[in-house]
Design a protein around this motif. Sequence first.
Motif: not given
Length: 181
Positions: A42-46, A137-143, A164-170, A173-177
Amino acid sequence: RVLGGSAWSLFVGVVVLKRLEDALARSRAELSALKARMAPLMPEGDLKIFDGHRLILEDEEFTGRIRNTVQDGYAAESALFRVIDEVSAQMLAVADGYLRERATDFRDVGHRVLRHLRQEDGKGPFTRPTVIVAEELTLSQLTLVSHENLVGIALQSGGVTSHAANLARSFEIRTVVGIEH
């Protein structure tokens, strides 16, 4: 001699507080380990979201409110979500969009601590290509979800800049919101 009345209540309160403290400690340790594991991906900022969640767990005002609610006689799980609901409602009532988004962080932290209270671990692999469809979907759930065979995520709420969208991008994983029923 068997404990009775207020002695029993005191004993139960101590046991419940110990469970809560253990769950908080495991949650903090998990966040540190997760940040280290995600650092190359992941990027440092994320990655700062993991620090933010850990800071929530280290906030004495927040954790003190949960402890006080336990001492008022609530189970650890009930106390946790009673405080999470109060904090989230306060944040959602504010006009500032940034604070409204932080309500999700508090709920996410609450779910992480709840999982540790229940001693759940998660992460079973999907046996075939899978798309997760959820309201949120939260970050915790996605991890906690195995990314093996996870081919997409479709969310009703959240934004393209959600954690969660940022993590999915990392993870590519294709994501639609913003989907509707």
